[in-house]
Scaffold this motif. Structure first.
Motif, PDB file in Angstrom:
ATOM      1  N   ASN A 461     -20.279  -1.311 -12.397  1.00 26.51           N
ATOM      2  CA  ASN A 461     -19.100  -0.847 -11.669  1.00 26.51           C
ATOM      3  C   ASN A 461     -18.247  -2.030 -11.195  1.00 26.51           C
ATOM      4  OD1 ASN A 461     -20.029   1.901 -11.812  1.00 26.51           O
ATOM      5  ND2 ASN A 461     -21.428   1.447 -10.123  1.00 26.51           N
ATOM      6  N   ILE A 462     -17.061  -1.724 -10.805  1.00 22.64           N
ATOM      7  CA  ILE A 462     -16.185  -2.738 -10.225  1.00 22.64           C
ATOM      8  C   ILE A 462     -15.858  -2.294  -8.799  1.00 22.64           C
ATOM      9  CG2 ILE A 462     -13.984  -1.748 -11.032  1.00 22.64           C
ATOM     10  CD1 ILE A 462     -14.811  -5.472 -11.177  1.00 22.64           C
ATOM     11  N   ARG A 463     -16.084  -3.185  -7.834  1.00 17.21           N
ATOM     12  CA  ARG A 463     -15.885  -2.833  -6.429  1.00 17.21           C
ATOM     13  C   ARG A 463     -14.662  -3.530  -5.871  1.00 17.21           C
ATOM     14  NH1 ARG A 463     -18.000  -4.796  -1.496  1.00 17.21           N
ATOM     15  NH2 ARG A 463     -19.400  -6.238  -2.578  1.00 17.21           N
ATOM     16  N   ILE A 464     -13.822  -2.750  -5.192  1.00 19.19           N
ATOM     17  CA  ILE A 464     -12.637  -3.322  -4.555  1.00 19.19           C
ATOM     18  C   ILE A 464     -13.070  -3.848  -3.192  1.00 19.19           C
ATOM     19  CG2 ILE A 464     -10.285  -2.904  -3.743  1.00 19.19           C
ATOM     20  CD1 ILE A 464     -10.196  -0.497  -5.657  1.00 19.19           C
ATOM     21  N   ASP A 465     -13.255  -5.150  -3.111  1.00 18.80           N
ATOM     22  CA  ASP A 465     -13.698  -5.767  -1.873  1.00 18.80           C
ATOM     23  C   ASP A 465     -12.551  -5.864  -0.871  1.00 18.80           C
ATOM     24  OD1 ASP A 465     -15.681  -7.762  -0.390  1.00 18.80           O
ATOM     25  OD2 ASP A 465     -13.705  -8.719  -0.447  1.00 18.80           O
ATOM     26  N   THR A 466     -11.373  -6.203  -1.367  1.00 21.32           N
ATOM     27  CA  THR A 466     -10.181  -6.366  -0.522  1.00 21.32           C
ATOM     28  C   THR A 466      -8.970  -5.832  -1.263  1.00 21.32           C
ATOM     29  OG1 THR A 466     -11.034  -8.325   0.640  1.00 21.32           O
ATOM     30  CG2 THR A 466      -8.634  -8.063   0.561  1.00 21.32           C
ATOM     31  N   PHE A 467      -8.178  -5.046  -0.570  1.00 20.60           N
ATOM     32  CA  PHE A 467      -6.894  -4.592  -1.103  1.00 20.60           C
ATOM     33  C   PHE A 467      -5.913  -4.626   0.059  1.00 20.60           C
ATOM     34  CE2 PHE A 467      -4.384  -0.840  -3.147  1.00 20.60           C
ATOM     35  CZ  PHE A 467      -3.394  -1.724  -3.543  1.00 20.60           C
ATOM     36  N   LEU A 468      -4.992  -5.575   0.003  1.00 20.79           N
ATOM     37  CA  LEU A 468      -4.026  -5.724   1.090  1.00 20.79           C
ATOM     38  C   LEU A 468      -2.630  -5.920   0.512  1.00 20.79           C
ATOM     39  CD1 LEU A 468      -3.142  -9.000   1.344  1.00 20.79           C
ATOM     40  CD2 LEU A 468      -5.508  -9.152   2.116  1.00 20.79           C
ATOM     41  N   MET A 469      -1.655  -5.607   1.326  1.00 17.55           N
ATOM     42  CA  MET A 469      -0.264  -5.729   0.886  1.00 17.55           C
ATOM     43  C   MET A 469       0.619  -5.983   2.102  1.00 17.55           C
ATOM     44  SD  MET A 469       1.702  -3.186  -1.751  1.00 17.55           S
ATOM     45  CE  MET A 469       1.774  -1.779  -0.647  1.00 17.55           C
ATOM     46  N   SER A 470       1.608  -6.817   1.931  1.00 21.25           N
ATOM     47  CA  SER A 470       2.552  -7.098   3.006  1.00 21.25           C
ATOM     48  C   SER A 470       3.260  -5.815   3.425  1.00 21.25           C
ATOM     49  CB  SER A 470       3.575  -8.135   2.542  1.00 21.25           C
ATOM     50  OG  SER A 470       4.611  -8.273   3.487  1.00 21.25           O
ATOM     51  N   CYS A 471       3.398  -5.636   4.738  1.00 23.60           N
ATOM     52  CA  CYS A 471       4.001  -4.394   5.235  1.00 23.60           C
ATOM     53  C   CYS A 471       5.471  -4.277   4.838  1.00 23.60           C
ATOM     54  CB  CYS A 471       3.855  -4.310   6.753  1.00 23.60           C
ATOM     55  SG  CYS A 471       4.630  -5.655   7.655  1.00 23.60           S
ATOM     56  N   ARG A 472       6.103  -5.394   4.484  1.00 28.53           N
ATOM     57  CA  ARG A 472       7.534  -5.315   4.170  1.00 28.53           C
ATOM     58  C   ARG A 472       7.823  -4.618   2.838  1.00 28.53           C
ATOM     59  NH1 ARG A 472       6.728 -11.071   3.472  1.00 28.53           N
ATOM     60  NH2 ARG A 472       6.942 -11.701   1.297  1.00 28.53           N
ATOM     61  N   VAL A 473       6.799  -4.387   2.015  1.00 24.63           N
ATOM     62  CA  VAL A 473       7.034  -3.696   0.740  1.00 24.63           C
ATOM     63  C   VAL A 473       6.337  -2.342   0.694  1.00 24.63           C
ATOM     64  CG1 VAL A 473       7.442  -5.809  -0.591  1.00 24.63           C
ATOM     65  CG2 VAL A 473       5.105  -4.935  -0.345  1.00 24.63           C
ATOM     66  N   MET A 474       5.856  -1.878   1.831  1.00 18.75           N
ATOM     67  CA  MET A 474       5.211  -0.565   1.861  1.00 18.75           C
ATOM     68  C   MET A 474       6.242   0.531   1.594  1.00 18.75           C
ATOM     69  SD  MET A 474       2.709  -1.174   5.171  1.00 18.75           S
ATOM     70  CE  MET A 474       2.446   0.561   5.468  1.00 18.75           C
ATOM     71  N   GLY A 475       5.763   1.636   1.010  1.00 15.66           N
ATOM     72  CA  GLY A 475       6.632   2.776   0.789  1.00 15.66           C
ATOM     73  C   GLY A 475       7.406   2.736  -0.502  1.00 15.66           C
ATOM     74  N   ARG A 476       6.942   1.956  -1.496  1.00 17.42           N
ATOM     75  CA  ARG A 476       7.640   1.885  -2.791  1.00 17.42           C
ATOM     76  C   ARG A 476       6.694   2.157  -3.963  1.00 17.42           C
ATOM     77  NH1 ARG A 476      10.560  -3.811  -1.312  1.00 17.42           N
ATOM     78  NH2 ARG A 476      11.241  -3.154   0.757  1.00 17.42           N
ATOM     79  N   ARG A 477       5.584   2.794  -3.669  1.00 14.85           N
ATOM     80  CA  ARG A 477       4.586   3.178  -4.674  1.00 14.85           C
ATOM     81  C   ARG A 477       3.920   1.968  -5.337  1.00 14.85           C
ATOM     82  NH1 ARG A 477       6.475   7.866  -8.608  1.00 14.85           N
ATOM     83  NH2 ARG A 477       4.187   8.048  -8.784  1.00 14.85           N
TER      84      ARG A 477
END
Length: 552
Positions: A461-477
């Protein structure tokens, strides 16, 4: 729940009990046993300093012992011993910040006017050595003790009585400023820095009231009384050039302010330096609330500077997490006021290239929000933006930015795991694991490196240890695009496993994996685990995006 105190190792050639006693309410300290044993401590690879679990290391060196150095050779020998010890320390400890002080050497002043001072060469040799470490090692930083001493003067900083009685050479005032500087650097390491300064105008950026005094009547110049405000603006501009974002929050007529911005010869700050301008007759607390929404920031990111005590009190009562410092009653102290703001609340450990473009990025974001208000739906909005995404494995030159995002991203961060540079390097060294970075750009500008995904491969399996994104680009799919590409890349695996660990601030991604089509297989308070069958995954096509590039 009470947050566990951070632990710092304090290594020094003087007695430091009086320093740590002032900071123990905030931090725990590890201090080697015995007076001036720090060199032996760090040179021995099996000593307690390396067995302790510390969050930071401070090397605080005092030049008082230089009075016993008979000549240049003895001084150079001691400096070389310190270099050997610090080199061993920085080679052994690579995953927590290390702060190394500059030195101030007080030589015997009984000498002729023609005798050469050896201290200059030794102080400079040590400074150059430390600066080389700062530039070559991502976890080493300068603690500029010599500059601190220069600021208050040696007579106020040192105390012969303290030295002879306790082995501590600092006066009461010296203890205060050293303790404060240690507190400041540890806060820079452990606490979020303020991101935006919202400024009043009248009697804040210039003297007088523009609506009453006119452009010729306000105090603002590069000489005499008006220079107080000029120098204050210069310091604010220096902060902006190091990544702090600026805004205006002023009760004024916009046309009067614009005249100053465009025509006053001593106005250093211009329209392009501000990401938001609330120049109106509204409540200033309401203006700050509006800025929060526009810029997608929380109250805790703001500093509000205003000369009017009534306006400050209103903001404090309505926006309790906004920092509202007291404005100096003596305007000649504006320069020092700006420096205090910087050192106490804004100074980061390092400034990266992405930090220097924050103002432009926020200005671009304002244009995007206008585009959104004119769009029919989300896909129409994305299509109008002409969005392009680049996803690839992390490159060495992206390492510092990845570490920065891992340690400061809170809202869009499914596990809020924090990683040091050494830990990220260790992950990349394992060929089974992968760190992907994501860049985003559109017709309004380049948002830079905005997302990090750390994947751990357990063969099946492949495990997603970390998934983060800058809040300034949230809401664009974007999260859909990223997981879509990664799921397709790992189609040979059985499952992709996602995890959500609740924190105080990551509520926006509480249901992220549910939205992305994962199946929830485990849940307890604040913790959920999800699975996605990648073998059966059908890659989607996002026609609203102009370009999606993926490089394995």
């Amino acid at each position: 729940m009470v947050e566990k105190k951070k632990k710092a190792a304090l290594l020094s050639n003087i007695t430091v009990d009086l320093i740590t006693s002032r900071l123990r309410k905030t931090y725990d300290f590890y201090i080697p046993e015995g007076f001036d044993t720090w060199v032996q401590e760090v040179i021995n690879p099996e000593s307690d300093i390396y067995l302790q679990s510390v969050d930071a290391v401070i090397v605080l060196l005092d030049g008082t012992e230089a009075r016993a150095w008979k000549n240049d050779e003895q001084g150079t020998e001691r400096i070389n011993l310190w270099k050997q010890a610090v080199t061993a320390l920085t080679n052994q400890i690579v995953n927590v910040p290390i702060f190394i002080s500059t030195i101030d050497i007080r030589e015997n002043r009984i000498r002729t006017l023609s005798e050469r001072k050896q201290s200059y060469n030794l102080e400079n040799a040590w400074y150059q050595f430390v600066q080389t470490l700062v530039e070559s090692k991502g976890n080493v930083y300068l603690l500029d003790l010599a500059d601190t001493i220069t600021e208050i003067g040696r007579k106020q900083f040192y105390s012969n009585k303290m030295w002879y009685m306790s082995g501590m050479p600092y006066s009461r005032e010296g203890l205060t400023v050293v303790s404060r500087e240690i507190d400041r650097v540890l806060e820079a390491a452990f606490k979020a820095r303020r991101k935006i300064i919202a400024l009043d105008l009248d009697n804040t950026l210039w003297g007088g009231v523009i609506g009453e005094d006119g452009i010729q009547g306000i105090e603002l110049s590069d000489h005499k009384e008006g220079q107080r405000y000029y120098d204050f603006q210069r310091q604010i501009l220096e902060m902006k050039n190091r990544g702090i974002v600026l805004a205006i929050n002023s009760k004024n007529n916009p046309e009067d302010v614009e005249e100053v911005m465009q025509k006053h010869p001593a106005m250093l700050l211009c329209n392009d330096d501000f990401v938001s301008q609330k120049i109106n007759w509204e409540n200033k607390a309401a203006n700050l609330k509006a800025m929060e929404c526009e810029l997608n920031l929380t109250e805790s990111g703001f500093i509000f500077i205003d000369d009017n005590p009534m306006e400050r009190e209103i903001v404090k009562s309505i926006c309790p997490h906004v920092l509202v410092p007291d404005f100096p009653a003596d305007i000649t102290e504006l320069l020092a006021f700006a420096e205090e703001i910087w050192f106490d609340y804004c100074r980061p450990l390092r400034v990266l290239g992405e930090d220097l473009t924050k103002t432009r990025m926020y200005q671009d974001e304002a244009r995007r929000k206008q585009e959104m208000s004119e769009s029919l739906n989300l896909d129409d909005y994305i299509q109008k933006l002409e969005m392009a995404v680049d996803i690839h494995r992390m490159r060495i030159e992206e390492l510092e930015r990845v570490v920065q995002l891992c340690n400061k991203t809170n809202q869009f961060n499914v596990t809020t795991k924090r990683y040091t540079q050494a830990e990220i390097e260790k992950i990349t060294a394992n060929s089974d694991h992968a760190i992907y970075v994501v860049y985003s750009r559109d017709k309004y500008g380049d948002s830079g490196l905005i997302s990090v995904v750390i994947l751990l491969d357990d063969k099946e399996n492949i495990r997603i240890d970390t998934f983060l994104m800058s809040c300034r680009v949230m809401g664009r799919r974007l999260e859909e695009v990223i997981l879509n590409e990664l799921a397709a890349q790992y189609s040979g695996k059985k499952k992709m496993i996602g995890e959500f660990i609740s924190s105080a601030k990551n509520v926006p991604v509480k249901e992220l994996y549910d939205r992305l089509g994962f199946e929830k297989v485990f849940e307890e308070t604040g913790h959920k685990i999800y699975e996605l069958s990648v073998a059966d995954y059908q890659k989607k096509f996002f026609k609203s995006y102009k370009e999606i590039r993926f490089e394995a």
